[in-house]
Design a protein around this motif. Structure first.
Motif, PDB file in Angstrom:
ATOM      1  N   VAL A  80      11.691   4.310  10.777  1.00  0.00           N
ATOM      2  CA  VAL A  80      10.292   4.482  10.394  1.00  0.00           C
ATOM      3  C   VAL A  80      10.138   4.956   8.951  1.00  0.00           C
ATOM      4  N   GLY A  81      11.228   5.391   8.319  1.00  0.00           N
ATOM      5  CA  GLY A  81      11.142   5.876   6.951  1.00  0.00           C
ATOM      6  C   GLY A  81      12.445   6.497   6.493  1.00  0.00           C
ATOM      7  N   TRP A 108      10.192  12.140   0.851  1.00  0.00           N
ATOM      8  CA  TRP A 108      10.100  11.434   2.125  1.00  0.00           C
ATOM      9  C   TRP A 108       9.219  10.218   1.920  1.00  0.00           C
ATOM     10  N   VAL A 109       9.509   9.188   2.682  1.00  0.00           N
ATOM     11  CA  VAL A 109       8.693   7.967   2.699  1.00  0.00           C
ATOM     12  C   VAL A 109       8.666   7.488   4.143  1.00  0.00           C
ATOM     13  N   VAL A 110       7.461   7.255   4.652  1.00  0.00           N
ATOM     14  CA  VAL A 110       7.305   6.727   6.006  1.00  0.00           C
ATOM     15  C   VAL A 110       6.459   5.465   5.907  1.00  0.00           C
ATOM     16  N   ALA A 139       0.825  -1.219   0.000  1.00  0.00           N
ATOM     17  CA  ALA A 139       0.000   0.000   0.000  1.00  0.00           C
ATOM     18  C   ALA A 139       0.855   1.263   0.000  1.00  0.00           C
ATOM     19  N   LEU A 140       2.081   1.152   0.477  1.00  0.00           N
ATOM     20  CA  LEU A 140       2.984   2.302   0.522  1.00  0.00           C
ATOM     21  C   LEU A 140       3.280   2.842  -0.882  1.00  0.00           C
ATOM     22  N   TYR A 141       3.115   2.018  -1.891  1.00  0.00           N
ATOM     23  CA  TYR A 141       3.493   2.371  -3.262  1.00  0.00           C
ATOM     24  C   TYR A 141       2.303   2.823  -4.111  1.00  0.00           C
ATOM     25  N   SER A 142       1.154   3.024  -3.482  1.00  0.00           N
ATOM     26  CA  SER A 142      -0.047   3.436  -4.209  1.00  0.00           C
ATOM     27  C   SER A 142       0.166   4.717  -4.999  1.00  0.00           C
ATOM     28  N   PHE A 143       0.842   5.686  -4.404  1.00  0.00           N
ATOM     29  CA  PHE A 143       1.046   6.974  -5.060  1.00  0.00           C
ATOM     30  C   PHE A 143       2.425   7.113  -5.685  1.00  0.00           C
ATOM     31  N   ILE A 144       3.425   6.443  -5.125  1.00  0.00           N
ATOM     32  CA  ILE A 144       4.794   6.634  -5.609  1.00  0.00           C
ATOM     33  C   ILE A 144       5.212   5.594  -6.634  1.00  0.00           C
ATOM     34  N   GLY A 145       4.418   4.546  -6.789  1.00  0.00           N
ATOM     35  CA  GLY A 145       4.738   3.491  -7.739  1.00  0.00           C
ATOM     36  C   GLY A 145       5.797   2.545  -7.192  1.00  0.00           C
ATOM     37  N   GLY A 146       5.993   1.467  -7.901  1.00  0.00           N
ATOM     38  CA  GLY A 146       6.981   0.486  -7.494  1.00  0.00           C
ATOM     39  C   GLY A 146       6.385  -0.582  -6.597  1.00  0.00           C
TER      40      GLY A 146
END
Length: 146
Positions: A56-57, A74-76, A9-16
């Motif tokens: 945490v990120g 940033w990625v958390v 789910a972390l990649y929903s907006f950033i892709g990958g």
């Protein structure tokens, strides 16, 4: 970091997709070596929570134009979102860059990613009318013409 970055789910907006341990090792080895272009500098940090130091990120900046421009990101991890880590890290990064003479600070934020837009705003950036690869460009307010 493998666990922090493991949720698809972390990649929903950033892709990958979530990286494997081997992929992260390769990526971090490349980042530590630095940019192959001597006109840019890669700066990367792991965001850690207090008091236990758990990762945490990440927060990062690519500095160009003789040190006067930076693109930040940033990625958390999803388990740590909504707790202020991205905001604190992004704001600290903007302040750190500002203290080193970086005049233009840019972030790319997916137009539907309201949480990331809020982080950008709290870090002192504001949205522009410009888009790059489907993402809205946010720029430190002092650098956006009125």
């Amino acid at each position: 970091m493998v666990d922090v970055l493991a949720d698809p789910a972390l990649y929903s907006f950033i892709g990958g997709t979530p990286p494997t341990l081997a992929e992260l090792r390769t990526r971090y080895t490349r980042l530590v070596a630095g940019s192959p272009d001597d006109r840019q500098q890669w700066l990367n940090w792991i965001i850690r929570r207090r008091p236990d130091g758990r990762a945490v990120g990440t927060v990062q900046a690519t500095v160009t134009d003789d040190g006067t421009r930076a693109e930040i990101a940033w990625v958390v991890g999803t388990a740590f979102q909504g707790q202020g880590y991205a905001t604190a890290a992004a704001a600290a990064l903007v302040g750190w860059l500002d203290g080193r003479g970086v005049r233009t600070i840019v972030a790319h934020v997916h137009p539907d990613h309201t949480a990331s837009a809020a982080v950008a705003q709290r870090a002192g950036l504001r949205p522009t009318d410009r888009f790059d690869d489907g993402e809205r460009l946010w720029v430190r307010a002092a650098d956006v013409p009125s």
